[in-house]
Design a protein around this motif. Structure first.
Motif, short mmCIF file in Angstrom:
data_model
loop_
_atom_site.label_atom_id
_atom_site.label_comp_id
_atom_site.label_asym_id
_atom_site.label_seq_id
_atom_site.Cartn_x
_atom_site.Cartn_y
_atom_site.Cartn_z
N GLN A 87 0.84 -1.19 0.00
CA GLN A 87 0.00 0.00 0.00
C GLN A 87 0.88 1.24 0.00
O GLN A 87 2.00 1.22 0.48
CB GLN A 87 -0.87 0.02 1.27
CG GLN A 87 -1.79 -1.16 1.41
CD GLN A 87 -2.94 -1.11 0.43
OE1 GLN A 87 -3.69 -0.17 0.39
NE2 GLN A 87 -3.05 -2.14 -0.39
N THR A 113 2.26 7.10 3.73
CA THR A 113 2.53 8.51 3.99
C THR A 113 3.46 8.56 5.19
O THR A 113 3.11 8.09 6.27
CB THR A 113 1.23 9.28 4.30
OG1 THR A 113 0.34 9.13 3.19
CG2 THR A 113 1.52 10.74 4.54
N ASN A 132 -3.88 4.53 4.10
CA ASN A 132 -5.31 4.83 4.00
C ASN A 132 -6.01 3.54 3.63
O ASN A 132 -5.89 3.05 2.52
CB ASN A 132 -5.55 5.90 2.93
CG ASN A 132 -7.01 6.29 2.84
OD1 ASN A 132 -7.90 5.57 3.27
ND2 ASN A 132 -7.26 7.45 2.27
N ARG A 191 -9.37 2.20 3.06
CA ARG A 191 -10.79 2.52 2.80
C ARG A 191 -11.28 3.65 3.69
O ARG A 191 -12.31 3.55 4.33
CB ARG A 191 -11.64 1.26 2.96
CG ARG A 191 -11.36 0.21 1.92
CD ARG A 191 -12.21 -1.05 2.10
NE ARG A 191 -12.00 -1.73 3.36
CZ ARG A 191 -10.97 -2.53 3.63
NH1 ARG A 191 -10.05 -2.75 2.72
NH2 ARG A 191 -10.86 -3.13 4.80
N GLY A 192 -10.49 4.72 3.75
CA GLY A 192 -10.88 5.90 4.51
C GLY A 192 -10.42 5.90 5.96
O GLY A 192 -10.51 6.92 6.63
N GLN A 193 -9.93 4.78 6.44
CA GLN A 193 -9.43 4.70 7.81
C GLN A 193 -7.91 4.84 7.78
O GLN A 193 -7.24 4.17 7.00
CB GLN A 193 -9.81 3.36 8.45
CG GLN A 193 -9.31 3.20 9.86
CD GLN A 193 -9.64 1.82 10.43
OE1 GLN A 193 -10.05 0.91 9.73
NE2 GLN A 193 -9.42 1.67 11.72
N VAL A 194 -7.36 5.72 8.61
CA VAL A 194 -5.91 5.90 8.68
C VAL A 194 -5.35 4.86 9.64
O VAL A 194 -5.76 4.78 10.79
CB VAL A 194 -5.56 7.33 9.14
CG1 VAL A 194 -4.05 7.48 9.29
CG2 VAL A 194 -6.11 8.36 8.16
#
Length: 153
Positions: free
Chosen positions: A43, A46, A60, A62-65
């Motif tokens: 993946q 960052t 990230n 599916r929108g969860q960090v």
């Protein structure tokens, strides 16, 4: 499910049941299946300024960090060779998702708590603290990773 019986020669609780196994720097490790949420291909990460060195970055999902822990770093292993991507194992601990970066995923294996042994004496410092114990499987040593300790900084 995991058991809490203690082998006579070890202070660590024995574990048994199913372990999700993975490769890291040529060695086989396992974590209890109950902790594994999912396994993903590499993946995008960052980077996080001033984060502990074992924190590879954030993913990230599916929108969860989700924090990504580089297990090679945590276990005192050399960096992953250039051009090879990590496999991501997402584990859930206390309701929080954390990802572990490993070299390759292996099989889910059934282990017997009676076969649980203390961590090998050949493990050094940081690695020894993160291994709960070991199982001998068909000529291969399976090291049981303490997921809670591996994800704590």
């Amino acid at each position: 499910m995991a058991t809490t019986t203690r082998p006579a020669d070890s202070g660590a609780p024995a574990i048994g049941g199913q372990l999700a196994t993975f490769w890291l720097d040529g060695d086989l490790y396992g974590v209890e299946v109950a902790h594994v949420q999912e396994v993903l291909r590499s993946q995008g990460l960052t980077r996080v300024p001033l984060a502990p060195v074992a924190v590879a970055g954030l993913i990230n999902l599916r929108g969860q960090v989700v924090t990504a822990i580089e297990l090679r770093q945590r276990l005192g292993r050399p960096p992953r060779p250039e051009g090879t991507d990590a496999v991501v194992i997402v584990v859930r601990l206390h309701g929080e998702a954390v990802s572990l970066l490993v070299d390759a995923i292996a099989d889910v294996v059934d282990v017997d708590p009676a076969d649980f042994e203390a961590p090998p004496d050949t493990l050094d410092g940081s690695a020894r603290e993160l291994i709960r114990g070991a199982f001998k499987l068909d000529g291969q040593l399976l090291l049981a990773l303490d997921v809670h300790k591996a994800v704590s900084a």
